[in-house]
Design an enzyme around this catalytic site. Structure first.
Site, PDB file in Angstrom:
ATOM      1  N   HIS A   1       0.817  -1.221   0.000  1.00  0.00           N
ATOM      2  CA  HIS A   1       0.000   0.000   0.000  1.00  0.00           C
ATOM      3  C   HIS A   1       0.845   1.262   0.000  1.00  0.00           C
ATOM      4  O   HIS A   1       0.360   2.339  -0.365  1.00  0.00           O
ATOM      5  CB  HIS A   1      -0.995  -0.003   1.161  1.00  0.00           C
ATOM      6  CG  HIS A   1      -0.410   0.288   2.505  1.00  0.00           C
ATOM      7  ND1 HIS A   1       0.180  -0.684   3.280  1.00  0.00           N
ATOM      8  CD2 HIS A   1      -0.323   1.440   3.219  1.00  0.00           C
ATOM      9  CE1 HIS A   1       0.595  -0.140   4.398  1.00  0.00           C
ATOM     10  NE2 HIS A   1       0.313   1.140   4.392  1.00  0.00           N
TER      11      HIS A   1
ATOM     12  N   HIS B   1       7.941  -2.210   2.052  1.00  0.00           N
ATOM     13  CA  HIS B   1       7.682  -0.781   1.817  1.00  0.00           C
ATOM     14  C   HIS B   1       8.953  -0.010   1.458  1.00  0.00           C
ATOM     15  O   HIS B   1       9.019   0.660   0.422  1.00  0.00           O
ATOM     16  CB  HIS B   1       7.084  -0.136   3.077  1.00  0.00           C
ATOM     17  CG  HIS B   1       5.845  -0.780   3.589  1.00  0.00           C
ATOM     18  ND1 HIS B   1       4.899  -1.350   2.772  1.00  0.00           N
ATOM     19  CD2 HIS B   1       5.378  -0.929   4.861  1.00  0.00           C
ATOM     20  CE1 HIS B   1       3.913  -1.828   3.509  1.00  0.00           C
ATOM     21  NE2 HIS B   1       4.184  -1.588   4.777  1.00  0.00           N
TER      22      HIS B   1
END
Length: 792
Positions: A204, A267
């Site tokens: 995300h 990430h």
């Protein structure tokens, strides 16, 4: 003419209307529809997708799915949908109308058995037929734990795939494995049900607005950045994610994954590749972006234990004991803070440190990417003279501010003394100055600062990309496995590492500050005694520094891997310096494989006094593949050592396995050619030092048990057969190895423990165990084993 034009326009209009009509019906199935992620983000993101796409030619149905029974599941889903919100610029009446439409299109269903999936598929087909629509495709969003993936994938593939002429998109949430092996197993399993283009692995952070803007920013400012975005101008790159919250309530997850697997491996590494990758000509081409990202992954220099520092907030072990019912003397070794020093081994980034850092229970919540540029200017006048645009001595940086922190929103910041950036004005706007606000030590007024015109949630952006088939924002199987190849060795080496204990929040002070030199990272301050874990903590490397004893009547050096590699590198350098001093040159023969890689990296990054200019590098063995092949030992030597040192090219001697466009053909006499080269350049064919390894079957070099050649006789170099692919090899023979002045055998890893014990008991039996035949006639044999290989 007018008639023809009228007909053309009508045909075009009819075609457009038909195309709009034919875009068809899309069914979106949210697995885990009543879970936390769905309630917090996914239903809102699906509603936003509906708001963006409704009326543009597609019709929709939304199916919330879970294992929960229908009545209870519908109640939970209805409760989750109550919190849906509309954009601020939408009127209340519009919001009520569109929200009502979305709720009518959303229904819950229990998906537990293959029959449930078949029923869902039939219901979708019946709805499409009943409403006179054409089915465009189906999106399945897996908001479920990874252990459930295989069963769901099997049921979708066998019972709920859309028919011919339609598409399927499957969205997967991390974690995607625990290490390289588990990630590979999961990828193989999913690959048996879905094609690569059907899978969308979500990170995300790639949907965060500042992160999503990195490549477009580089592209829109390509003319300026082409000369700045490289090792000549960039001092360092920081990729940072700090959190104030701790892991309370999530310790079962954290005990399995820890901070590196939770944030750095995914990430922060994904963000690093966006900064470091070569910029494709077309940044809108998913295929080009993903290929360039893969190249960036493959250019990452391997990590060692010294590449990282780890910490753990003080109350973590107590939380684990409480939540997981652990005994009172239990002390977790799971890191909740980590900083890692990464290098990218290519011409653009050679020598530039990339710092990745993340942690819980820190002083602030903030995320950013900071590219700090070198500054060679010296200003005689003080800062107060002139504007920030005119002052070349102020720090020069580009910052992608992901969010939170003092600024409180996503932003892109560029120092005014660097350049004025170009950004799309329809989606980014200049930030108004806020007197008194300082970012990275400088007032906001010293930056060109931009923020999004409309802030959007990451999941809304990613769902839009999934719908429009934009794969550049997702993780392919190749990129996923490349990331795990990079991270797994470091994770393995940190298994026994005792993390530094820190109190949490503002009380951390300077306890977690770190510094880097060469390829090593270390804490700036010593650990205070009162914060060290109590009884039951795992042994530290300092408990057993370096053990010296004998093994097979020869000297043995044993230590933890990092200390062992450091000691071996020191000893090789000392041998080299001595040889050059006495004879003017140093002849070093190196083995391939995975064990010596850390040694090569240590020699390349930590031994600047090594006499490379007077060193000849030879290979102990080679696989019969082209030298450019990733499986080639020479290619490994090139990647981990040669490209980082200055050794004359005429002092590098690869094995001639590829002659006359053939590999290891006997008639090409490659082995004899290498033997003649050794005899011509190495006095008495006696290497100054030969580095060997030991296989789990007792083989060394490419001399395997029952090998018909190379274990005795007069040949110096032989062709051999390996039981593993690629089978054909070229190797120095035992008689040649035993002429060396010094032979060192490097043995590392728990899987070598059994053969280590066996070889310690056998005599001179090279036919059974080739390593037992290594005994220099007039030289020295020294064994280097890590504790896992030696002590288990």
């Amino acid at each position: 003419v007018w008639k023809m034009l009228t007909v053309a326009v009508c045909v075009a209009l009819l075609g457009y209307l038909q195309a709009q009509e034919l875009q068809g019906h899309v069914s979106i199935i949210l697995m885990g529809a009543t879970g936390d992620l769905a309630k917090k983000y996914l239903w809102q993101a699906l509603f936003q997708l509906y708001l963006d796409e409704a009326g543009k030619g597609h019709s929709f149905s939304f199916h919330g799915a879970a294992l929960t029974a229908p009545k209870q599941g519908q109640e939970l889903m209805t409760k989750a949908l109550e919190s849906l919100s509309c954009p601020q610029d939408m009127t209340h009446s519009q919001c009520v109308e569109l929200k009502g439409q979305f709720l009518r299109l959303s229904q819950y269903r229990q998906l537990k058995t293959a029959e449930d999936y078949r029923t869902l598929s039939k219901d979708i087909e019946a709805q499409v037929q009943r409403e006179g629509l054409r089915e465009a495709g189906r999106i399945f969003y897996f908001s479920v734990p990874p252990f459930a993936y295989a069963d769901i994938a099997r049921n979708i593939n066998s019972s709920c795939r859309p028919g011919p002429g339609t598409w399927l998109r499957v969205v997967l949430e991390k974690p995607f494995g625990h290490d390289h092996l588990s990630a590979q197993q999961l990828a193989t399993e999913l690959g048996s049900f879905f094609q690569e283009e059907e899978m969308y692995r979500v990170d995300h952070y790639l949907g965060k607005q500042a992160v999503a803007q990195i490549l477009p920013f580089r592209d829109q400012n390509r003319q300026v950045l082409d000369r700045l975005w490289n090792r000549h101008h960039v001092e360092r790159v920081e990729v940072i994610m700090k959190e104030t919250v701790d892991a309370e309530g999530r310790t079962s997850f954290y005990e399995e994954y820890g901070v590196i697997r939770d944030t750095l491996q995914n990430h922060l590494t994904e963000i690093l590749t966006l900064v470091a990758m070569e910029l494709p000509r077309e940044v809108n081409s998913s295929e080009a972006v993903l290929q360039h990202k893969l190249q960036a992954f493959r250019a990452l220099r391997g990590l060692q234990r010294g590449s990282a520092v780890v910490g753990q907030y003080q109350t973590y072990s107590g939380q684990v004991r409480r939540e997981l019912q652990k005994p009172d003397d239990f002390h977790s070794l799971t890191p909740t803070f980590a900083a890692v020093l990464v290098h990218v081994d290519n011409l653009r980034w050679e020598g530039v440190p990339f710092i990745l850092m993340s942690g819980k229970a820190l002083d602030e919540r903030v995320g950013y990417v900071r590219v700090l540029f070198k500054n060679r200017a010296f200003c005689v006048q003080g800062e107060r003279h002139g504007t920030s645009e005119q002052n070349p001595c102020l720090p020069r940086q580009v910052i992608f501010y992901i969010g939170h922190g003092e600024l409180g929103h996503p932003a892109i910041l560029v120092s005014r003394n660097l350049f004025r950036p170009a950004l799309p004005t329809q989606s980014w706007t200049e930030v108004q100055d806020r007197p008194g606000l300082h970012l990275f030590g400088r007032p906001l007024s010293e930056y060109y600062a931009y923020r999004p015109v409309r802030e959007q949630d990451a999941y809304s952006i990613l769902l839009s990309h999934i719908f429009h088939r934009r794969k550049e924002s997702f993780i392919t199987t190749e990129n996923l496995l490349a990331s795990w190849v990079f991270w797994t060795p470091l994770l393995d080496s940190l298994d026994r590492e005792v993390p530094r204990i820190y109190p949490g929040g503002a009380e951390n002070g300077h306890l977690l500050d770190f510094e880097f030199s060469g390829g090593q990272l270390s804490f700036s301050q010593q650990q205070p005694e009162q914060l060290v874990p109590g009884p039951g903590s795992a042994p530290q490397p300092s408990d057993f520094q370096v053990l010296r004893t004998t093994y097979r009547e020869s000297p043995l050096v044993s230590a933890w891997p990092e200390e062992l590699i450091s000691k071996l590198a020191e000893d090789i350098e000392a041998t080299a310096v001595q040889a050059v001093r006495r004879f003017g040159e140093f002849h070093l023969a190196l083995s391939g494989g995975s064990s010596p890689r850390a040694l090569f990296q240590q020699l390349a990054t930590g031994h600047y006094g090594f006499p490379w200019a007077h060193t000849h590098l030879w290979l102990v063995d080679e696989r019969c593949v082209p030298l450019s092949d990733p499986e080639s030992n020479f290619q490994g030597l090139q990647a981990h050592l040669l490209q980082h040192i200055r050794v004359p090219y005429y002092n590098i001697h690869p094995m001639p396995v590829h002659l006359h466009q053939r590999l290891c053909a006997e008639e090409d006499q490659g082995a004899q050619t290498y033997a003649r080269e050794i005899s011509a350049l190495v006095a008495n064919s006696s290497f100054d030092l030969v580095l060997l390894g030991m296989g789990t079957d007792g083989h060394t070099a490419s001399l395997f048990p029952q090998s018909p050649a190379g274990l005795d006789g007069e040949q110096l170099v032989v062709l051999t057969e390996s039981p593993l692919r690629p089978h054909q090899r070229m190797s120095l023979s035992l008689p040649l190895i035993n002429r060396a002045k010094k032979v060192v055998v490097l043995v590392m890893g728990r899987m070598k423990r059994e053969i280590t014990m066996l070889v310690s008991r056998v005599g001179h039996e090279p036919k059974k165990w080739p390593i037992s035949g290594v005994l220099p006639k007039s030289g020295q044999l020294v064994w280097y084993m890590d504790f896992e290989a030696f002590l288990g």
